[in-house]
Design a protein around this motif. Structure first.
Motif, PDB file in Angstrom:
ATOM      1  N   ALA A 194       0.810  -1.385  -0.085  1.00 45.84           N
ATOM      2  CA  ALA A 194       0.086   0.149  -0.020  1.00 45.84           C
ATOM      3  C   ALA A 194       0.797   1.275  -0.103  1.00 45.84           C
ATOM      4  O   ALA A 194       0.622   2.192  -0.764  1.00 45.84           O
ATOM      5  CB  ALA A 194      -0.892  -0.054   1.034  1.00 45.84           C
ATOM      6  N   ALA A 195       1.957   1.213   0.861  1.00 48.06           N
ATOM      7  CA  ALA A 195       2.615   2.388   0.878  1.00 48.06           C
ATOM      8  C   ALA A 195       3.609   2.582  -0.361  1.00 48.06           C
ATOM      9  O   ALA A 195       3.767   3.974  -0.743  1.00 48.06           O
ATOM     10  CB  ALA A 195       3.777   2.478   2.151  1.00 48.06           C
ATOM     11  N   LEU A 196       4.419   1.788  -0.933  1.00 50.42           N
ATOM     12  CA  LEU A 196       4.810   1.758  -2.176  1.00 50.42           C
ATOM     13  C   LEU A 196       4.030   2.121  -3.262  1.00 50.42           C
ATOM     14  O   LEU A 196       4.421   2.875  -4.361  1.00 50.42           O
ATOM     15  CB  LEU A 196       5.806   0.368  -2.250  1.00 50.42           C
ATOM     16  N   ARG A 197       2.560   1.993  -3.218  1.00 52.43           N
ATOM     17  CA  ARG A 197       2.001   2.259  -4.508  1.00 52.43           C
ATOM     18  C   ARG A 197       1.945   3.749  -4.600  1.00 52.43           C
ATOM     19  O   ARG A 197       1.791   4.278  -5.848  1.00 52.43           O
ATOM     20  CB  ARG A 197       0.618   1.729  -4.094  1.00 52.43           C
ATOM     21  N   ILE A 198       1.852   4.460  -3.496  1.00 49.92           N
ATOM     22  CA  ILE A 198       1.766   6.010  -3.401  1.00 49.92           C
ATOM     23  C   ILE A 198       3.130   6.739  -3.477  1.00 49.92           C
ATOM     24  O   ILE A 198       3.104   7.842  -3.636  1.00 49.92           O
ATOM     25  CB  ILE A 198       0.807   6.529  -2.505  1.00 49.92           C
ATOM     26  N   ALA A 199       4.168   6.100  -3.076  1.00 46.89           N
ATOM     27  CA  ALA A 199       5.400   6.598  -2.976  1.00 46.89           C
ATOM     28  C   ALA A 199       6.417   6.848  -3.967  1.00 46.89           C
ATOM     29  O   ALA A 199       6.187   6.281  -4.992  1.00 46.89           O
ATOM     30  CB  ALA A 199       6.228   5.638  -2.087  1.00 46.89           C
ATOM     31  N   ASP A 200       7.030   8.021  -4.155  1.00 47.85           N
ATOM     32  CA  ASP A 200       7.842   8.495  -5.179  1.00 47.85           C
ATOM     33  C   ASP A 200       9.308   7.824  -5.005  1.00 47.85           C
ATOM     34  O   ASP A 200       9.881   7.525  -5.846  1.00 47.85           O
ATOM     35  CB  ASP A 200       8.168   9.935  -5.273  1.00 47.85           C
ATOM     36  N   ARG A 201       9.691   7.735  -3.635  1.00 48.07           N
ATOM     37  CA  ARG A 201      10.721   6.952  -3.067  1.00 48.07           C
ATOM     38  C   ARG A 201      10.605   6.058  -2.104  1.00 48.07           C
ATOM     39  O   ARG A 201       9.514   6.445  -1.470  1.00 48.07           O
ATOM     40  CB  ARG A 201      11.756   7.986  -2.952  1.00 48.07           C
TER      41      ARG A 201
END
Length: 242
Positions: A200-207
């Motif tokens: 879930a977090a990496l879906r919205i993360a730029d980095r």
């Protein structure tokens, strides 16, 4: 905007952070992912000035802030929304939100705090309907909205969020994560997000950064880390559709 280099933090003889380096540019969402006990919360508390590193440096907007306490860093623009929310249960939603403006409200012009409140209520309309309700009587998801809203009331340029999805229903998690994306895209807010739910977090993360045993073991864009075999094998559980 924010960069930590070779941070070392200890709890007595226990090494909690071992030469950890992370960075964030302005207007980015950065995800810090990993299992329980790997040092994610320690990293956030150190970046927020609640813990002092025994070695390493932290710079913010080009300034060394390594030894500044949290009361100074919040004035610089760094705000932590802690794990567990830590609301004042016997105060109303509105009162909890207003407390987020404590460091600037004395200098505020008439209507400034109300204007900031209006922005929070626009982000979380459910809170407007419950503004006079005691925070301790809210659902977990509503309490997390108050915690995020209180953080936004401090007028941050860098928002640190520690496990915002903990114990929440998937529908509420999606709503909160969409709000974070909207804040990044519309206001340029920089966000560091600590999450056990790596997918879930990496879906919205730029980095993103993957932590294991007090160290950063992988870094890259959110998309790169989602596709990384090691990340998927170790950390990914159920897939959250954000």
């Amino acid at each position: 905007m924010l960069e930590a280099s070779d941070l070392q933090v200890r709890y007595g003889p226990v090494v909690a952070l071992d030469n950890v380096s992370v960075k964030m540019d302005g207007g980015e969402i950065v995800a810090i992912v990993g299992a329980n006990g790997v040092g994610k919360t320690t990293l956030m508390r150190t970046l927020a000035g609640l813990l002092q590193p025994v070695a390493g440096t932290i710079t913010f907007a080009g300034r060394d802030v390594t030894r500044l306490g949290s009361h100074h860093l919040i004035r610089q623009g760094i705000t932590l929304v802690p794990e567990g929310r830590h609301l004042f249960a016997d105060l109303t939603v509105d009162e909890n939100l207003r407390l987020g403006a404590f460091h600037w409200r004395r200098k505020a012009h008439r209507g400034e705090i109300d204007s900031e409140l209006a922005k929070v209520y626009a982000l979380f309309p459910d809170l407007l309907r419950r503004k006079t309700q005691l925070a301790g009587t809210l659902s977990g998801g509503q309490q997390q909205m108050v915690a995020v809203g209180r953080g936004l009331m401090s007028r941050p340029t860098c928002l640190l969020l520690d496990e915002p999805s903990l114990g929440l229903a998937p529908l509420v998690i999606r709503q909160i994560f969409r709000t974070l994306v909207s804040l990044r895209d519309t206001s340029g807010l920089s966000i560091i997000l600590v999450e056990q739910d790596a997918e879930a977090a990496l879906r919205i993360a730029d980095r993103g950064y993957v932590m294991q045993r007090a160290r950063v073991v992988l870094s890259g864009t959110g998309a790169e880390l989602r596709a990384n075999k090691l990340t998927r094998e170790i950390y990914f559980g159920g897939l959250a559709q954000i």
